[in-house]
Each structure stands twice: as C-alpha cells, then as structure tokens.
Design a protein around this motif. Structure first.
Motif, PDB file in Angstrom:
ATOM      1  N   GLN A 176       7.140 -24.522   4.797  1.00 14.67           N
ATOM      2  CA  GLN A 176       8.214 -25.513   4.803  1.00 14.67           C
ATOM      3  C   GLN A 176       8.753 -25.677   6.221  1.00 14.67           C
ATOM      4  OE1 GLN A 176       9.454 -27.462   2.257  1.00 14.67           O
ATOM      5  NE2 GLN A 176       7.578 -26.692   1.276  1.00 14.67           N
ATOM      6  N   PRO A 177       8.938 -26.906   6.686  1.00 13.32           N
ATOM      7  CA  PRO A 177       9.487 -27.112   8.036  1.00 13.32           C
ATOM      8  C   PRO A 177      10.820 -26.398   8.242  1.00 13.32           C
ATOM      9  CG  PRO A 177       8.690 -29.187   7.128  1.00 13.32           C
ATOM     10  CD  PRO A 177       8.566 -28.177   6.038  1.00 13.32           C
ATOM     11  N   SER A 178      11.616 -26.320   7.178  1.00 11.95           N
ATOM     12  CA  SER A 178      12.937 -25.695   7.315  1.00 11.95           C
ATOM     13  C   SER A 178      12.830 -24.194   7.578  1.00 11.95           C
ATOM     14  CB  SER A 178      13.755 -25.928   6.051  1.00 11.95           C
ATOM     15  OG  SER A 178      13.065 -25.383   4.943  1.00 11.95           O
ATOM     16  N   ASP A 179      11.638 -23.653   7.332  1.00 13.53           N
ATOM     17  CA  ASP A 179      11.363 -22.231   7.512  1.00 13.53           C
ATOM     18  C   ASP A 179      11.744 -21.734   8.911  1.00 13.53           C
ATOM     19  OD1 ASP A 179       9.400 -19.987   6.263  1.00 13.53           O
ATOM     20  OD2 ASP A 179       9.092 -20.140   8.429  1.00 13.53           O
ATOM     21  N   MET A 180      11.642 -22.628   9.909  1.00 17.74           N
ATOM     22  CA  MET A 180      11.913 -22.161  11.279  1.00 17.74           C
ATOM     23  C   MET A 180      13.385 -21.793  11.491  1.00 17.74           C
ATOM     24  SD  MET A 180      11.659 -25.499  13.747  1.00 17.74           S
ATOM     25  CE  MET A 180      11.237 -27.022  12.958  1.00 17.74           C
ATOM     26  N   PHE A 181      14.262 -22.254  10.593  1.00 20.05           N
ATOM     27  CA  PHE A 181      15.683 -21.930  10.732  1.00 20.05           C
ATOM     28  C   PHE A 181      16.080 -20.662   9.969  1.00 20.05           C
ATOM     29  CE2 PHE A 181      15.372 -26.479  11.386  1.00 20.05           C
ATOM     30  CZ  PHE A 181      16.244 -26.712  12.432  1.00 20.05           C
ATOM     31  N   LEU A 194      16.570 -31.882   8.337  1.00 20.66           N
ATOM     32  CA  LEU A 194      15.964 -32.230   7.046  1.00 20.66           C
ATOM     33  C   LEU A 194      16.295 -33.665   6.654  1.00 20.66           C
ATOM     34  CD1 LEU A 194      16.421 -28.892   5.061  1.00 20.66           C
ATOM     35  CD2 LEU A 194      14.330 -29.823   6.063  1.00 20.66           C
ATOM     36  N   SER A 195      17.483 -34.093   7.026  1.00 21.64           N
ATOM     37  CA  SER A 195      17.819 -35.463   6.647  1.00 21.64           C
ATOM     38  C   SER A 195      17.034 -36.457   7.515  1.00 21.64           C
ATOM     39  CB  SER A 195      19.338 -35.679   6.668  1.00 21.64           C
ATOM     40  OG  SER A 195      19.729 -36.398   7.805  1.00 21.64           O
ATOM     41  N   PHE A 196      16.817 -36.108   8.781  1.00 24.11           N
ATOM     42  CA  PHE A 196      15.952 -36.951   9.626  1.00 24.11           C
ATOM     43  C   PHE A 196      14.535 -36.994   9.053  1.00 24.11           C
ATOM     44  CE2 PHE A 196      12.675 -36.994  12.945  1.00 24.11           C
ATOM     45  CZ  PHE A 196      12.872 -38.266  13.467  1.00 24.11           C
ATOM     46  N   LEU A 197      14.067 -35.824   8.639  1.00 21.71           N
ATOM     47  CA  LEU A 197      12.699 -35.725   8.126  1.00 21.71           C
ATOM     48  C   LEU A 197      12.520 -36.595   6.882  1.00 21.71           C
ATOM     49  CD1 LEU A 197      10.573 -33.957   9.449  1.00 21.71           C
ATOM     50  CD2 LEU A 197      10.938 -32.266   7.665  1.00 21.71           C
ATOM     51  N   GLU A 214      10.088 -40.901  17.546  1.00 23.72           N
ATOM     52  CA  GLU A 214      11.003 -41.336  16.481  1.00 23.72           C
ATOM     53  C   GLU A 214      12.427 -40.846  16.754  1.00 23.72           C
ATOM     54  OE1 GLU A 214      10.570 -43.448  14.028  1.00 23.72           O
ATOM     55  OE2 GLU A 214       8.525 -43.718  14.811  1.00 23.72           O
ATOM     56  N   ARG A 215      12.515 -39.590  17.131  1.00 22.17           N
ATOM     57  CA  ARG A 215      13.848 -39.033  17.378  1.00 22.17           C
ATOM     58  C   ARG A 215      14.483 -39.660  18.620  1.00 22.17           C
ATOM     59  NH1 ARG A 215      13.152 -32.757  17.281  1.00 22.17           N
ATOM     60  NH2 ARG A 215      15.336 -32.836  17.926  1.00 22.17           N
TER      61      ARG A 215
END
Lengths: 325, 373
Positions: free
Chosen positions: B328-333, B352-355, A313-314
């Motif tokens: 949360q996926p954002s957790d990695m940052f 996050l906007s892509f997600l 996708e990316r």
C-alpha cells in the motif's frame, strides 16, 4: 560534442586533470572501474594511479584525507558513491572541511570538491535514492551545487574544482543518462551562486533544481496545453550560496511562486525560499507560496518510490492552486 | 635498556575439506549424516535461488540483486552452527544465512523486489534486517551481544561484513568495543577478495584480515571460506567460547565472489577469466558433494531428489512473491514512529486524497535514468 550528464562530467574532470597538475580524483571504484556510473571512466588509464586514486572503502577517510591534501596544495575531487553513503564522512565535512578556513583565521583552506550522485527514480536499494541536500546547505562553510543538465554540469563542476572553498556537488541520478545535448568541447565555467532563468513569464515563478527541474518542465509543458499561464522558470543550480536577487526580482514581477524539491518537506530548501520570499516581497505576493516536496518519511524502496517522488501532476496542482488563490 | 620483544603473535588458518573433497579426519566436526545432508541441501538451495534471482532481475521482476555465488559455504556453514536464540546482523549478501535460520524465500525476494515487507521477518527468526551501508552493522551486533551479556541471556550475536567493510572506521570500532567489553559476539568477515572493483590488497596492507583482531585483544582466525565444514566448525567453536563468557572472535572466511558485485556491476572490467577459473576449482558445493559421495552419505539418486526439491521450493517462493498484493502506498508513513505525529498523519491524509484523484491510482512517474549500478 553530444553528451549526456555522465559524459559531460567525465569531460570536465579530464580537462581539469590535464590543466591543473594539482588536481587528484579519489574514491571507491573511481580507477579501473571508472566509477559505478562511469563518470571517471578512462581517467586512471589516461592520468595514472597517482592522479586517479582507488581508495579503501571508507568515506570518512576519503573526505578526511582530502582535507589534508587540500590544505597542502592539492585540489582533491572526492567521489562518494551515493549520497546515502556520505554520512560516515559527514563529520569530516561539517567539523573540518567547512571550518578549517574559519578556524585557522584564513591561514588554511579546503579547496575540495565532493561529488556524489543523489535522488530517486532508478529502482535502487535502500540509501541510494535520498535527497538530503538540506543537511549540507544548513552547514555554514560549505557550498552546494546541483546541475540539471549536461552543459551546466560541466561548467559548474569546473567552477567547483577551481573554488577556493569546499563544494558538495550533487549529481541527479535520474538525469545521468536521461538525455544528451550539445555540450561545448572546450573548458568553460559557470559561476557558482548564479541561478538560471530558463523561461521568462509574468504570472508565476517556478523554482526547482536537479532532477526536479525536468519534472517542473514537464508540468509546465502539460499545463500550457489548456491553461494560458505565463510561467517563469528558475533552475537554481547552486543551492548554497543561493542566488537571491534572481529569485526576488522574479517574484516581484510575477507575485506568485511554487518551489519543487525532491527532498522531505520539513526544513528542506523550499522552506528557506518561502521564508525569504515572504520577508522580502510580502506586498508583491498575490498568493501564498506553494511547495511540492517529498514527504517526511524515509524514501521508500522502489515499489513505492514513484509515489514518494514529486511528479508533474503534483506540480500542476500547486501551480493551479497559486493561480486560483 | 635493551630493545625487548614484549609480545609475539601468530595467525592460524582452518581448513578441513580440501578441493578434492578429502577431509582432515582429526578436525572433522561431529555431524550426523542428516546434518551433512542438510548442509549440502542448504547450499544447493542457495545456488538455485541465486540463479533464479539473477534471471528474475534480468526480466525486470526484481530490482538490483547481489549474488552469493561461490560463497554458499560461508553463510550456510556459519548459520548452521548457531542456536535459534542467537542473533545475526547481515549485509546484503547473506541470503543463505536468512534461509538456514528460517526466513521464507518469498521474504528475500520481496526485499530485492523493492518491497519493504521483505525486511519484516517473522518473530521466531532472530535476524536483524539487511544493512546496506558497508561496515555499519558489526556495531549493532556488538551492542546486541552486550545486551545479551547484561541481561544474562544464553544468546550470542553474529555480525557479518566484507573485506571492504574492514576499511570502515565503524567496523574497527566494533572490534574495539567487542574486545573491551568481552562481548559474546562473532564478527564474520566474508573476505570475497573484492569490494566492487577493488581487490583486497587495496583495503589493507595486512597479510590477513584475521590478524586485525590481535590489535583489539582477541582471537582472529582465517578459515577456508569455501569449506563448509571448516566454516561450521570455526563458528561453532567461536559460539561456544562466546557462550562460555570468553569473549569475541573474528573469523575471516577466505572465499571468492564468483559473480558480479550486483546485477549492476560488470566484473570483466577488473578481473581475469583465469582468476575465475582458478576459483571455480575451489567450488564449495562440489567439494562437499565429493566428500559425501565418497562417504556414501550422498548418492546420485538422492542428489537428484534434493535438487528437485530445492527447485520446487524456489519456484514456490517466486510464485508466492509474484502473487503477493502490491504494498500500500500509505505504508511509507506507517512505520516511522510508534505513534504517528499529527502533522505526519495530515501529510498522509493529503497524500491519499491526492492519490484518489489520480486515474486508477496509477504510479504517476515513469522511470528514466540509467538503472542502478
């Protein structure tokens, strides 16, 4: 023979052990266990404990003693179990393996191959999934190779084992057993430093290596269903020295470029490719070069690793962005 | 000038409880009956946990798992001898230490389930997170001990490693610093006889691992690692010595890894059934059980109750783990820096906007590949 990458690498090692009496394989668990991924399976039984050596658990010592062996007539092929465990041996690689020819003004050399699995996507613990190839590409004096399929893996490893200088050979974990293909039975080499144009195209050059080659291919196949872009695909295969002529002539034809790397964004190989493409082909470019990369974060444990890893996708998004510019 | 012997060294081995559950009364540590039962309970809990974790791994409910089957006495006995203010620096096989020191079961499951929050221990548990690179953490333990020494704190540090770890330069450098600075540290080697496929004999020509301490100027003792009373006593003595400012100790817990290295390993490739059977007779839980039964401290009804309680605790841990919302996926940052640099914050926003453009935020990659060895 039909072989996956593990079997192709095993075959390359077996044939070279047979044809070069100076070749030795060493590392942790490479003997009786056949390597944790079985790349060295059966080699100790066939070639004996003097040629296929289980060493103490010490990466610095594995690489450091390999340097001594290499300088004095052997061709060591050292396995470091995961690229995340290379760092104890990193000092030996960058301070000595990469420098001994230069330091001795050519009197000594280091015909050493360091094999190590790298990359994510197999739900492994910490330190088992990173793509840190840039550290090694950045080190003058080392060569860096990453195959994306069994056939290339065999030919490139054979070249690496015969190279007069140290080669770091990264094996994409995710590709190890992902598929099988027809691999020639006989010994053959694929020269280091030669990229492969796997698909011709006129609109955009898509550059990748290792496991990201398959992700890129997936993206190209998906995008072809609806969008009629003519994409040229380059599998770099050798990351140092890099095959600039192939890259430049492709960009001069297509005028657009996307680079896909699994590694973190900042100062990855994609950065260097973008810089060189811009330097050399400024007037040919129809769009800014795009890149799809991991993030500038620690590779997360497996519950989040698929968010980190670049996916089709990316890659498609980057292709569309370059095409729409 | 004559050739003169200028130094003479010996290495001792401590064993209190034999394979038949008979104790050497002179060496027996002073423990109350509830404490004896605590040791038994912790080891039982660890074994039940281990069995459950292996099943969870096979069912794909956690990732690769490193069993501590057969080594229960090492982690339980050593952790039991420490004070809450002491610090421990584990490898990936010290679940027993985590439990005894107060880490909830759910945390350990989260860690092996590929969820970073498993390493986020509560502030009242003095454990450093698991360190995967072999032999890397003894240095951290020595550094911690030096910090305790400089800050005049009544706390010591314990660094765990394995027989394979003794081959790494970092481990030997840790011993050297510990000796030079007389750091209040205990360096614990769980010598389980194998580093994945490689037997101990491939790691060192030395007769014992304990003797390595001699070269660094402090005491090393070999301890029967399947004897929880010996492990406890050796650790307690070393801790008292460290607390008294008398420097470090190396403890070699001589034990055996009854399971595979991890769930990705197949130990039948490199060792025999006979060897396993030989070690099965030395089971650490069995011998404590025999001793406690003979002493009248433990009896069958009580044992059943303990086992039932342990099973319930493990099941509770599993359900807590499985009911935990996904990270949360954002957790990695979020944990890289105290303050997120602007460029990284931008990467996070873009991610996050892509997600949000992806269907249901589904994890977009499918896993192919061989699974982790």
């Amino acid at each position: 023979m039909k072989a996956n990458m593990v079997q192709a690498l095993n075959n390359a090692l077996a044939l070279e052990l047979e044809s070069n009496p100076n070749l030795v394989v060493l590392g942790e668990d490479v003997g009786i266990d056949g390597g944790v991924f079985r790349v060295t399976d059966g080699l100790q039984t066939k070639f004996g404990k003097n040629r296929v050596i289980d060493t103490p658990l010490a990466e610095s010592a594995i690489i450091g003693t390999s340097i001594g062996m290499a300088a004095f007539g052997l061709n060591p092929v050292a396995e470091v179990q995961f690229s995340g465990f290379l760092y104890p041996g990193f000092d030996q690689l960058i301070s000595h393996a990469a420098r001994i020819r230069n330091r001795s003004r050519g009197r000594f050399s280091c015909p050493l191959t360091v094999r190590s699995p790298y990359g994510g996507g197999i739900k492994a613990p910490e330190h088992h999934s990173e793509s840190m190839e840039a550290l090694f590409i950045h080190t003058p004096g080392l060569k860096v190779v990453v195959p994306s399929n069994p056939t290339d893996a065999k030919g490139l490893l054979t070249s690496a084992m015969r190279d007069p200088d140290p080669v770091v050979f990264f094996e994409p974990l995710r590709v190890y057993r992902a598929f099988r293909e027809e691999v020639p039975d006989e010994q053959y080499t694929i020269p280091l430093g030669q990229a492969k144009v796997t698909q011709q195209g006129n609109d955009l050059t898509l550059i990748s290596w290792g496991s990201m080659f398959r992700t890129s291919m997936e993206a190209v196949q998906q995008i072809a269903e609806n969008e009629k872009y003519s994409i040229e695909m380059i599998d770099l295969r050798t990351l140092s020295p890099i095959d600039w002529p192939t890259i430049h002539s492709s960009i001069q034809k297509t005028g657009r470029c996307v680079v896909v790397q699994e590694a973190p964004l900042t100062l990855g190989l994609a950065s260097e490719i973008m810089a060189r493409v811009m330097e050399k082909n400024f007037l040919h470019l129809k769009a800014p070069v795009q890149r799809v990369t991991g993030f500038d974060t620690i590779m997360p444990l497996y519950k989040l690793e698929n968010y980190y890893l670049p996916n089709a996708e990316r890659v498609k998004e980057a292709i569309r962005k370059a095409m729409a510019f | 000038m004559p050739l003169t012997k200028i130094a003479d060294f010996g290495v001792s081995r401590l064993s209190i409880l034999d394979e038949n559950g008979k104790a050497d009364e002179k060496l027996l540590p002073k423990l109350t009956n509830p404490q004896f039962l605590d040791l038994f309970t912790w080891m039982t809990l660890l074994r039940i946990f281990d069995d459950k974790a292996l099943k969870l791994q096979r069912q794909g409910r956690i990732g690769t798992y490193a069993s501590s089957l057969g080594q229960e006495a090492c982690t339980v006995g050593s952790a039991f001898a420490l004070k809450p203010q002491d610090w421990t620096f584990p490898t990936f096989r010290e679940h027993g230490m985590f439990f005894v020191r107060g880490t909830p079961i759910v945390k350990v499951l989260q860690y092996w389930g590929g969820d970073e929050r498993g390493s986020q221990s509560t502030s009242d548990v003095n454990c450093f997170p698991v360190s995967i690179p072999v032999g890397s953490q003894p240095l951290h333990a020595v550094g911690c001990a030096m910090a305790m020494q400089l800050k005049k704190k009544d706390a010591i540090a314990v660094g765990y490693f394995g027989d394979g770890g003794t081959s790494e330069g970092d481990t030997l450098e840790a011993m050297n610093f510990a000796g030079v600075f007389q750091a209040p540290v205990i360096l614990i080697c769980q010598n389980n006889q194998y580093a994945i496929s490689e037997p101990r004999s491939l790691q060192t020509r030395a007769q014992t691992i304990a003797q390595k301490a001699i070269a660094f100027g402090f005491e090393g003792i070999q301890v029967d690692g399947n004897d929880v009373l010996a492990v406890y006593k050796a650790t307690l003595d070393a801790a008292e010595k460290a607390r008294a400012g008398k420097g470090p100790t190396l403890l070699e817990f001589f034990t055996y890894r009854m399971g595979d290295h991890t769930t990705a390993d197949d130990s039948t490739r490199y060792r025999t059934k006979e060897e396993l059977e030989m070690w099965r007779k030395k089971d650490p839980i069995l011998r404590l059980r025999m001793y406690l039964m003979a002493q009248g401290i433990l009896f069958p009804q009580m044992e059943e109750k303990i086992i039932a309680e342990c099973v319930a605790l493990v099941e509770k841990g599993v359900s807590d783990y499985e009911n935990m919302p996904a990270p949360q996926p954002s957790d990695m940052f979020d944990y890289l820096y105290k303050e997120m640099p602007p460029a990284l914050a931008e990467q996070k926003r873009n991610f996050l906007s892509f997600l949000s453009t992806q269907k249901n935020n589904a994890q977009p990659n499918k896993t192919e590949g061989p699974g982790f060895p």
